[in-house]
Design an enzyme around this catalytic site. Structure first.
Site, short mmCIF file in Angstrom:
data_model
loop_
_atom_site.label_atom_id
_atom_site.label_comp_id
_atom_site.label_asym_id
_atom_site.label_seq_id
_atom_site.Cartn_x
_atom_site.Cartn_y
_atom_site.Cartn_z
N ARG A 159 43.28 23.13 -22.85
CA ARG A 159 43.47 22.22 -21.78
C ARG A 159 43.60 21.60 -23.11
O ARG A 159 44.56 20.93 -24.57
CB ARG A 159 43.74 21.83 -20.72
N LYS A 213 35.11 8.25 -15.34
CA LYS A 213 36.49 7.08 -15.05
C LYS A 213 37.07 7.27 -13.56
O LYS A 213 36.85 8.08 -12.10
CB LYS A 213 37.30 8.71 -16.14
N MET A 223 51.59 4.01 7.49
CA MET A 223 50.78 3.32 6.25
C MET A 223 49.36 2.83 6.36
O MET A 223 48.29 2.71 5.65
CB MET A 223 51.85 2.83 5.84
N TYR A 239 55.13 8.24 14.40
CA TYR A 239 56.73 8.98 13.66
C TYR A 239 56.93 9.91 13.92
O TYR A 239 56.01 11.00 14.19
CB TYR A 239 55.73 8.53 12.26
C1 LIG Z 1 36.05 13.85 -15.41
C2 LIG Z 1 35.10 15.09 -15.89
C3 LIG Z 1 33.57 15.57 -15.83
C4 LIG Z 1 32.88 15.24 -14.86
O1 LIG Z 1 33.46 16.68 -14.01
P1 LIG Z 1 32.36 16.63 -12.30
O2 LIG Z 1 34.08 18.21 -11.91
O3 LIG Z 1 33.16 15.70 -11.26
O4 LIG Z 1 31.59 16.83 -12.39
C5 LIG Z 1 33.02 16.37 -17.46
N1 LIG Z 1 33.33 16.88 -18.67
C6 LIG Z 1 34.20 15.70 -18.87
C7 LIG Z 1 35.00 16.37 -19.94
C8 LIG Z 1 35.27 15.59 -17.40
O5 LIG Z 1 36.57 14.67 -18.34
#
Ligand SMILES: *Cc1c(COP(=O)(O)O)cnc(C)c1O
Length: 372
Positions: free
Chosen positions: A131, A36, A307, A259
Site C-alpha cells: 500500500r 486519526k 434514518m 420500511y
Molecule cells: C491506523 C494505523 C495504526 C493503528 O491501527 P489499529 O489497528 O487501529 O491499531 C497503526 N499504524 C498505522 C500506520 C496506521 O495507519
C-alpha cells in the site's frame, strides 16, 4: 420529560486503563497513540488531552495535527501518510509535525524546500502490504538520501505496516517481520511495526515504537474468532452508545414492521422504537436479530434500520417504558458483535458516527476512593 437521543458516553477511565494495558504488554516501547478519523469517532482533542502519558500522537491529515496543536498538545505528532503537497512542508516545520516519507515525490519536495528547521522523518518501508512505503530494494538509497539531507533531522525512525496481524496463524506476518529485520538490522535507528493486533499477538513486532489505535478504545483488534481477547487483555470499551425508547406498541401475529414491511411478527408481541438510526451512524446493514441492551436484557433488532429510528422486539410480556435507556454498543454489549451482525468491522462503525450524536464524558477521577 426529556428523552435521550443518540449519545456517545465516553469513559476516560477506560481509556487510561487500556493505555496501561498496552504499556504492560510493551514495557520497552514508546507509544504512538493513533487518533486519526476523529480519534476513531471518540473525539480527536478529547482523547489526546486525556492521554498525557502517550509519547506521541498519530493522525492521517494535517488538519487533524493542527487541531491538536490548537488545543495545546505539545507532544510529537506524526502524519501517518506523510504530507500531500510541497506547500505543506512549511506548515510541518512551523508546527513541529513529524512526517512519514514513503515515495520519491516526498523526498524531492523535502530536498528542494527551504525550511525554518529540519523535519523529523519516519521512513516507511513496504515489507509486503503493498500500500504505502518504499520497496525493499529502494530502502537503502532513500535512507541515505534522507540522512544526508540538510532538511531532515537526525534519528530517522524506520517503520513498516503489517497486513495480516489480526490473524494469529497467518504466516505473512513473520515474513514481513523478517524482511523488516533484514533491511534495518545495520541501522541504529528507532524502529516501529506494531498496530493493535501486532501488539496483542506478535511480541517480536514491538520494537521501539508501538502504534495502537483500536485497542486504545477498548475494542479487540483480532478477527472475530478471537472474541475473547478484550477480556483476556482487560480492555474496556471507551464508548458506550446509548439512546432511549420513544414509542412502544403491540402488534398481532402476521403484522409487519418498518420500511418495506421487511419483518413480520410470527406471534403477538411488543415493538419498541429507539431514537437512533443510520443518521447517527447506527449501521444500516445491521440484520434482524442484532442485539440491543435494554433494562439488563438483550432484545433483537427487527425490521430495517431507518434514518432516525430502529425497532426492536421487546416480547409479549415486556414491562419496558418510554424513556428507558438503551445501549447499542459498549459496556455490556461488545461493538465487535454489532459489527459482525452488520457484516462490517468495529473501525467502520466508530468512524461513521455523525455530528448530531451527543457526547457525554465521564471524567477520570484521580485518586478516586471507589471500592470494588
Ligand atoms: C491506523 C494505523 C495504526 C493503528 O491501527 P489499529 O489497528 O487501529 O491499531 C497503526 N499504524 C498505522 C500506520 C496506521 O495507519
Amino acid at each position: 420529560m426529556t428523552l435521550r437521543t443518540a449519545t456517545a458516553v465516553i469513559n476516560q477511565q477506560a481509556l487510561i486503563q487500556n493505555f496501561a494495558v498496552i504499556k504492560a504488554i510493551t514495557p520497552n516501547s514508546k507509544v504512538l497513540a493513533i487518533l486519526k478519523a476523529n480519534g476513531y469517532g471518540h473525539g480527536l482533542e478529547r482523547i489526546a488531552l486525556a492521554l498525557p502519558e502517550a509519547d506521541a500522537f498519530g493522525v492521517a491529515r494535517i488538519e487533524e495535527a493542527l487541531a491538536l496543536r490548537a488545543c495545546g498538545i505539545v507532544a510529537p505528532i506524526v502524519l501517518l501518510e506523510g504530507f500531500f503537497a510541497p506547500e505543506d512542508l512549511a506548515i510541518l516545520a512551523v508546527n513541529d509535525l513529524q512526517t512519514i516519507v514513503h515515495n520519491q515525490q516526498q523526498l524531492d519536495a523535502i530536498n528542494s524546500a527551504t525550511l525554518s528547521s529540519p523535519l523529523k522523518v519516519w521512513l516507511k518501508i513496504d515489507t509486503g502490504m503493498h500500500r504505502l512505503g518504499v520497496s525493499a530494494s529502494e530502502f537503502e538509497s532513500f535512507y541515505q538520501a534522507l540522512s544526508s539531507s540538510k532538511n531532515v533531522a537526525k534519528n530517522i525512525v524506520l517503520m513498516s505496516h503489517l497486513a495480516c496481524a489480526d490473524e494469529p496463524n497467518n504466516h505473512n506476518t513473520q515474513a514481513q517481520i523478517a524482511l523488516f529485520n533484514v533491511l534495518t538490522k545495520e541501522h541504529h535507528e528507532m524502529k516501529s511495526l506494531a498496530n493493535s493486533a501486532a501488539i496483542t499477538a506478535w511480541p517480536n513486532s514491538h520494537f521501539d515504537w508501538v502504534r495502537p489505535g483500536l485497542m486504545l478504545y477498548g475494542v479487540s483488534p483480532m478477527q472475530p474468532a478471537q472474541k475473547a481477547m478484550p477480556s483476556l487483555l482487560n480492555l474496556q470499551p471507551v464508548m458506550t452508545m446509548q439512546s432511549s425508547l420513544i414509542a412502544i406498541r403491540e402488534i398481532e401475529a402476521g403484522e409487519t414492521v418498518g420500511y418495506g414491511a421487511a419483518w413480520q411478527a410470527t406471534q403477538k408481541t411488543t415493538i419498541g422504537v429507539i431514537a437512533i438510526g443510520y443518521g447517527d451512524g447506527y449501521p444500516r446493514h445491521a440484520q434482524n436479530g442484532t442485539p440491543v441492551l435494554i433494562n439488563g436484557r438483550r432484545v433483537p433488532l427487527v425490521g430495517r434500520v431507518s434514518m432516525d429510528m430502529i425497532t426492536v422486539d421487546l416480547g409479549e410480556q415486556s414491562t419496558d417504558s418510554i424513556g428507558d435507556i438503551v445501549i447499542l454498543w459498549g459496556e455490556g454489549l461488545p461493538i465487535e458483535e454489532i459489527a459482525s451482525c452488520a457484516t462490517t468491522i468495529p473501525y467502520e462503525i466508530l468512524c461513521n458516527i455523525t455530528r448530531r450524536v451527543k457526547v457525554n464524558v465521564i471524567e477520570h477521577v484521580i485518586n478516586s476512593s471507589v471500592q470494588n
